[in-house]
Design a protein around this motif. Sequence first.
Motif, PDB file in Angstrom:
ATOM      1  N   UNK A 173      98.663  13.265  -3.889  1.00 39.79           N
ATOM      2  CA  UNK A 173      98.698  13.703  -5.280  1.00 39.79           C
ATOM      3  C   UNK A 173      98.505  15.216  -5.244  1.00 39.79           C
ATOM      4  N   UNK A 174      99.491  15.961  -5.730  1.00 39.07           N
ATOM      5  CA  UNK A 174      99.467  17.414  -5.571  1.00 39.07           C
ATOM      6  C   UNK A 174      99.527  18.091  -6.930  1.00 39.07           C
ATOM      7  N   UNK A 175      98.556  18.957  -7.227  1.00 37.47           N
ATOM      8  CA  UNK A 175      98.619  19.745  -8.449  1.00 37.47           C
ATOM      9  C   UNK A 175      99.590  20.897  -8.216  1.00 37.47           C
ATOM     10  N   UNK A 179     103.053  12.514  -5.602  1.00 37.08           N
ATOM     11  CA  UNK A 179     103.045  12.622  -7.061  1.00 37.08           C
ATOM     12  C   UNK A 179     102.609  14.041  -7.410  1.00 37.08           C
ATOM     13  N   UNK A 180     103.426  14.740  -8.192  1.00 34.01           N
ATOM     14  CA  UNK A 180     103.065  16.092  -8.623  1.00 34.01           C
ATOM     15  C   UNK A 180     102.315  16.007  -9.945  1.00 34.01           C
ATOM     16  N   UNK A 181     101.199  16.733 -10.037  1.00 32.50           N
ATOM     17  CA  UNK A 181     100.473  16.840 -11.292  1.00 32.50           C
ATOM     18  C   UNK A 181     100.720  18.219 -11.844  1.00 32.50           C
ATOM     19  N   UNK A 182     100.861  18.330 -13.151  1.00 30.38           N
ATOM     20  CA  UNK A 182     101.105  19.663 -13.671  1.00 30.38           C
ATOM     21  C   UNK A 182     100.572  19.851 -15.074  1.00 30.38           C
ATOM     22  N   UNK A 183     100.221  21.089 -15.368  1.00 27.33           N
ATOM     23  CA  UNK A 183      99.828  21.415 -16.732  1.00 27.33           C
ATOM     24  C   UNK A 183     101.076  21.668 -17.564  1.00 27.33           C
ATOM     25  N   UNK A 184     102.194  21.915 -16.902  1.00 28.23           N
ATOM     26  CA  UNK A 184     103.427  22.217 -17.618  1.00 28.23           C
ATOM     27  C   UNK A 184     104.308  20.982 -17.712  1.00 28.23           C
ATOM     28  N   UNK A 185     104.627  20.596 -18.936  1.00 23.62           N
ATOM     29  CA  UNK A 185     105.507  19.434 -19.101  1.00 23.62           C
ATOM     30  C   UNK A 185     106.819  19.870 -19.678  1.00 23.62           C
ATOM     31  N   UNK A 243      98.055   7.330 -13.887  1.00 21.62           N
ATOM     32  CA  UNK A 243      98.117   7.806 -12.507  1.00 21.62           C
ATOM     33  C   UNK A 243      98.018   6.640 -11.528  1.00 21.62           C
ATOM     34  N   UNK A 244      97.081   5.725 -11.821  1.00 20.89           N
ATOM     35  CA  UNK A 244      96.886   4.578 -10.933  1.00 20.89           C
ATOM     36  C   UNK A 244      98.144   3.715 -10.863  1.00 20.89           C
ATOM     37  N   UNK A 245      98.760   3.504 -12.019  1.00 23.62           N
ATOM     38  CA  UNK A 245      99.974   2.678 -12.057  1.00 23.62           C
ATOM     39  C   UNK A 245     101.072   3.312 -11.212  1.00 23.62           C
ATOM     40  N   UNK A 246     101.220   4.628 -11.346  1.00 26.87           N
ATOM     41  CA  UNK A 246     102.259   5.329 -10.592  1.00 26.87           C
ATOM     42  C   UNK A 246     101.953   5.316  -9.092  1.00 26.87           C
ATOM     43  N   UNK A 277     107.330  11.534  -7.851  1.00 29.93           N
ATOM     44  CA  UNK A 277     106.998  11.277  -9.249  1.00 29.93           C
ATOM     45  C   UNK A 277     106.329  12.517  -9.812  1.00 29.93           C
ATOM     46  N   UNK A 278     106.223  12.555 -11.112  1.00 25.68           N
ATOM     47  CA  UNK A 278     105.780  13.772 -11.781  1.00 25.68           C
ATOM     48  C   UNK A 278     104.943  13.361 -12.976  1.00 25.68           C
TER      49      UNK A 278
END
Lengths: 455, 226
Positions: free
Chosen positions: B50-52, B77-83, B109-112, B98-99
């Motif tokens: 899981x990568x911010x 899975x990429x995490x981001x503040x920008x959508x 997050x868990x489901x993904x 995934x994003x």
Amino acid sequence: MRLGKLARSTPFRLAALYVALFLVSLSGGNIVAYNMVATYLYERLDTHVMERYREIQSAYEARGVEGAAAMIGSHGPAINGQETLYLLRGIEGEFLAGNFRVPSVPPGFSTFTGENEGGSSTNYRLYRGTLGEEQLVVGVSYDDTNRLRRIALVSFGWATAIVLGTGLGGGALLAFRTRRRIAILSETMKLVGAGQLQTRLPVSAREDDLDVLAVEVNVALEQLETSVAAMKQVTTDIAHDLKTPISRLYITLEEAIDQAGTDAEAKTRLETALGEVLQISSTFEAMLRISQIEAGARRGCFGPVRLDQLLEEMLEIHQPIAEEAGKQLSLLPRRGVPRIEILGDQDLLRQMCANLIANAIRHTQQGAKIGLTCGHEQGWPFIIVADNGPGIPEAERAKVFKRFYRLEKSRTTEGTGLGLSLVKAVADLHGAHIVLTERSPGLAVRVVFPKCQQV
Amino acid sequence: MMRVLLVEDDKRTSDYISNGLASSGHVIDVLPDGRDALAAGLREPYDIAIVDRMIPGLDGLSLVRSLRAAGGKLPIILLTAMGGVDDRVEGLDAGADDYLAKPFAFSELLARLNALGRRPPIAQEKTVLRVADLELDLARRVAKRSGQIVELLPREFALLEFLMRNEGRVLTKTMLLERIWNFNFDPQSTVVETHVSRLRAKIDKPFETQLINTIRSTGYSLHAPR
């Protein structure tokens, strides 16, 4: 087609105008010069005739008729117009001396055409004067003079033709070169219009007016690129600085809900708060999205989009939703061609349609009918989402596309108030315009795409 | 149990994720720096990362690109503040699987994570999916419940296939929107709810047991009664 384009170009028109002005002045000058040359040639001819005449006259004055006849005889016979004609007649008109005979010659200057052996003819300028009792006629051929006059005329004609040719040809060449440069500039500006702000106009070493203009445009582009980049940076910063605390708030609330255990009232309150955080977040998200679309960054990834297929897909997705809400969604029969294709961003166009349809479902009464259609009108591709709901009052129609604007009666319904702003932003990105029309009762939203975007 | 690499510099977020994952029985390594994460990602046999996107050292996108360039198949899975509109595409183009935009529910997050991590390879090759007495023949495009053929629309078939492939896992509404309808935005309408309810009316309602379960405020899960 190409020639027509060339003729419309500014440099060519200027060159043609200049050539025309130059031709008028040149031919004016030529006419004056020609007349002067011709006058001089004929005056010279008359002087020549008079010189010959005086020669004979002085011989006559010295030695009478015999002297004159001897002088005439020394000039030899008339051959093929190369020579001077002489005729000395007595008081009765009898032939005394000379190398030609004509019945009558008017006094003073006149012209005469003599037949040569072999059928050719020679034109002469004649002068008849009186020596004592006798009459003397002297003639000089003016065919050479005529030839010189013609040469002058032809040479002036050639000069005019050469000026016309080089003027027009040079103008066309200049126009062509300038056109090519302008075409390069306009191609470059199209790229800029398509969102490629890093593009710059080419500047040549000539430093002419086009180069000056190009440099100025490049400076403006530089500033535009910088401010767009700055705006993007600000957006990113805001996104980060605002979303991080929102995200932490969300996390805190989620954890609090987990730890609330059996306290049902606390749990409900926390869940309400969580809902509000989500609302803030999604409004924020929508605003970011709209700004990004308005910045035009997406134009780079335009591709062919089939509007007819898009609407069919939207129908399939939204028909059950409309039914559940007690409304009827259908595709209206179409006139014209089955394929409606434009150049655009598939993802954004889908979102635009989804928003329009969701709006129609949300803001109409039970049993309302909503129709979708697309087509071409005089080559302009369009889509329509129409309903027979309450419509939008005329005075409010322009305002509905403003951010957060909501009609009084729909303030209590769900939604961010940004749906139509997004629709507008997507339409603007595609160069499309939105027309809202009253259907009595109901509203028709028509999105008309530009003609040239056909694939 | 999965071994998860979490690359996130915000302590609050990383605590939240690692607590949640730990209580779901996963093992987590948290690294706040992109360069350290690249070394760890190449060295350790993680099941998922899981990568911010905004992290110090090496930004999230570059980290994903470097991992992919090194030939790693690690699901990310990429995490981001920008959508934003392009951000998702950029992330997926860089090689993320995934994003997810912040803020997100832990359940999302868990489901993904569950959908991506260590999927049994055999499920991909099956041509007939079975859950209890529900049968989906992928080759012949036929759905049967208790031996009775159930007529499904193409999109309903795709929805059922996705649910059955992820038997027992929770699929969130956003995941379904992205996968089945290709909607990477909030459609402002009840697309998922309505279509799941239609599917339910066909494969569940006429029968004794319900296979499609609603997970409150999260999504759906298809499994045999437990």
